[in-house]
Each structure stands twice: as structure tokens, then as C-alpha cells.
Write a protein that holds these residues in place. Structure first.
Motif, mmCIF file in Angstrom:
data_model
loop_
_atom_site.group_PDB
_atom_site.id
_atom_site.type_symbol
_atom_site.label_atom_id
_atom_site.label_comp_id
_atom_site.label_asym_id
_atom_site.label_seq_id
_atom_site.Cartn_x
_atom_site.Cartn_y
_atom_site.Cartn_z
ATOM 1 N N LYS A 1 -2.090 20.077 6.171
ATOM 2 C CA LYS A 1 -3.273 20.098 5.313
ATOM 3 C C LYS A 1 -3.507 18.798 4.542
ATOM 4 O O LYS A 1 -4.648 18.409 4.330
ATOM 5 N N TYR A 2 -2.419 18.149 4.094
ATOM 6 C CA TYR A 2 -2.567 17.036 3.153
ATOM 7 C C TYR A 2 -1.888 15.744 3.589
ATOM 8 O O TYR A 2 -1.976 14.745 2.887
ATOM 9 N N GLY A 3 -1.209 15.766 4.715
ATOM 10 C CA GLY A 3 -0.492 14.579 5.180
ATOM 11 C C GLY A 3 0.980 14.659 4.818
ATOM 12 O O GLY A 3 1.408 15.537 4.072
ATOM 13 N N PRO A 4 1.768 13.730 5.330
ATOM 14 C CA PRO A 4 3.216 13.785 5.112
ATOM 15 C C PRO A 4 3.613 13.487 3.673
ATOM 16 O O PRO A 4 2.980 12.686 3.000
ATOM 17 N N LEU A 5 4.667 14.171 3.214
ATOM 18 C CA LEU A 5 5.212 13.932 1.875
ATOM 19 C C LEU A 5 6.157 12.741 1.860
ATOM 20 O O LEU A 5 6.329 12.098 0.837
ATOM 21 N N THR A 6 6.800 12.494 2.967
ATOM 22 C CA THR A 6 7.719 11.361 3.088
ATOM 23 C C THR A 6 7.440 10.653 4.406
ATOM 24 O O THR A 6 6.841 11.242 5.312
ATOM 25 N N PRO A 7 7.885 9.420 4.543
ATOM 26 C CA PRO A 7 7.703 8.741 5.826
ATOM 27 C C PRO A 7 8.382 9.484 6.977
ATOM 28 O O PRO A 7 7.939 9.411 8.116
ATOM 29 N N TYR A 8 9.431 10.226 6.679
ATOM 30 C CA TYR A 8 10.147 10.975 7.713
ATOM 31 C C TYR A 8 9.305 12.097 8.301
ATOM 32 O O TYR A 8 9.570 12.584 9.394
ATOM 33 N N ASP A 9 8.285 12.531 7.574
ATOM 34 C CA ASP A 9 7.421 13.623 8.020
ATOM 35 C C ASP A 9 6.211 13.127 8.810
ATOM 36 O O ASP A 9 5.407 13.928 9.245
ATOM 37 N N SER A 10 6.089 11.834 8.961
ATOM 38 C CA SER A 10 4.969 11.264 9.704
ATOM 39 C C SER A 10 5.185 11.535 11.187
ATOM 40 O O SER A 10 6.096 11.001 11.805
ATOM 41 N N ALA A 11 4.347 12.377 11.765
ATOM 42 C CA ALA A 11 4.569 12.867 13.125
ATOM 43 C C ALA A 11 3.923 12.005 14.207
ATOM 44 O O ALA A 11 4.309 12.082 15.359
ATOM 45 N N ASP A 12 2.954 11.214 13.869
ATOM 46 C CA ASP A 12 2.236 10.435 14.871
ATOM 47 C C ASP A 12 3.090 9.265 15.331
ATOM 48 O O ASP A 12 3.450 8.393 14.547
ATOM 49 N N THR A 13 3.409 9.230 16.629
ATOM 50 C CA THR A 13 4.239 8.154 17.149
ATOM 51 C C THR A 13 3.414 6.997 17.703
ATOM 52 O O THR A 13 3.959 5.945 18.006
ATOM 53 N N ALA A 14 2.104 7.177 17.817
ATOM 54 C CA ALA A 14 1.254 6.107 18.345
ATOM 55 C C ALA A 14 0.969 5.042 17.294
ATOM 56 O O ALA A 14 0.740 3.881 17.618
ATOM 57 N N SER A 15 0.959 5.433 16.021
ATOM 58 C CA SER A 15 0.737 4.479 14.936
ATOM 59 C C SER A 15 1.423 4.984 13.674
ATOM 60 O O SER A 15 1.832 6.133 13.592
ATOM 61 N N TRP A 16 1.515 4.126 12.695
ATOM 62 C CA TRP A 16 2.189 4.457 11.433
ATOM 63 C C TRP A 16 1.175 5.087 10.497
ATOM 64 O O TRP A 16 0.478 4.411 9.758
ATOM 65 N N THR A 17 1.079 6.427 10.503
ATOM 66 C CA THR A 17 0.058 7.148 9.755
ATOM 67 C C THR A 17 0.433 7.397 8.297
ATOM 68 O O THR A 17 -0.396 7.870 7.534
ATOM 69 N N TRP A 18 1.651 7.091 7.904
ATOM 70 C CA TRP A 18 2.102 7.319 6.532
ATOM 71 C C TRP A 18 1.160 6.655 5.534
ATOM 72 O O TRP A 18 0.926 7.161 4.449
ATOM 73 N N VAL A 19 0.571 5.538 5.895
ATOM 74 C CA VAL A 19 -0.288 4.804 4.971
ATOM 75 C C VAL A 19 -1.749 5.251 5.022
ATOM 76 O O VAL A 19 -2.566 4.778 4.246
ATOM 77 N N ASP A 20 -2.082 6.175 5.911
ATOM 78 C CA ASP A 20 -3.467 6.588 6.093
ATOM 79 C C ASP A 20 -3.973 7.608 5.073
ATOM 80 O O ASP A 20 -5.165 7.728 4.859
ATOM 81 N N THR A 21 -3.085 8.375 4.494
ATOM 82 C CA THR A 21 -3.480 9.411 3.541
ATOM 83 C C THR A 21 -2.982 9.025 2.161
ATOM 84 O O THR A 21 -2.071 8.217 2.034
ATOM 85 N N PRO A 22 -3.572 9.599 1.114
ATOM 86 C CA PRO A 22 -3.042 9.316 -0.226
ATOM 87 C C PRO A 22 -1.574 9.751 -0.296
ATOM 88 O O PRO A 22 -1.200 10.789 0.249
ATOM 89 N N TRP A 23 -0.770 8.983 -0.949
ATOM 90 C CA TRP A 23 0.635 9.330 -1.080
ATOM 91 C C TRP A 23 0.776 10.484 -2.058
ATOM 92 O O TRP A 23 -0.086 10.700 -2.899
ATOM 93 N N PRO A 24 1.847 11.261 -1.950
ATOM 94 C CA PRO A 24 1.983 12.473 -2.763
ATOM 95 C C PRO A 24 1.794 12.259 -4.261
ATOM 96 O O PRO A 24 1.341 13.140 -4.964
#
Length: 80
Positions: A55-78
Motif C-alpha cells: 500500500k505505501y512502499g517499503p519500510l526498509t531498503p531490504y523490503d524493496s522488491a523490484d529487482t529491475a531498478s532501485w525503487t526504495w527512493v521512489d516513494t516517501p520514506w517512512p
């Protein structure tokens, strides 16, 4: 309490339970009741983390599921 904060609270509470039970189980590894509680809180946390991430994006970089790109930076951080 909105849905996002409800999920965060569930993650915090279940994480606390997991950590406390981990400490207890280090000295009482055969305690089946404690093991059942540990499994319960771990399942609760896993489900809340999965739901939050969808619903809101990953809480930690470890939860970033997309392997094609680094999506951790795409959503607001927790904390934002």
C-alpha cells in the motif's frame, strides 16, 4: 487512526514482541508456549509488513522488491 498508522503500530508492537521473545528463547529454547507466541507475532509482523509495502512502499531498503531498478527512493520514506 488512519490505515497507514494502524499498520505501523501493528509492526512496532509485533516487532517488540518478537524481540522480547527472542531474548527469552535464548535461555529457554524448549518453551513451546513461548515458541508459539514467537510464531504468532512473527506471522503478524510479516503480514503487516507485506500489507504496508503493497500500500505505501517499503519500510526498509531490504523490503524493496523490484529487482529491475532501485525503487526504495521512489516513494516517501517512512519518516516523511
Amino acid at each position: 487512526m488512519d490505515e497507514k498508522n494502524r499498520l505501523l503500530e501493528q509492526i512496532r508492537l509485533s516487532s517488540f514482541g518478537i524481540n522480547e521473545l527472542n531474548l527469552y528463547l535464548n535461555t529457554h529454547p524448549e518453551d513451546q508456549t513461548a515458541l508459539a507466541h514467537y510464531r504468532h507475532y512473527k506471522s503478524m509482523r510479516d503480514q503487516a509488513m507485506k500489507e504496508y509495502t503493497v500500500k505505501y512502499g517499503p519500510l526498509t531498503p531490504y523490503d524493496s522488491a523490484d529487482t529491475a531498478s532501485w525503487t526504495w527512493v521512489d516513494t516517501p520514506w517512512p519518516w516523511q
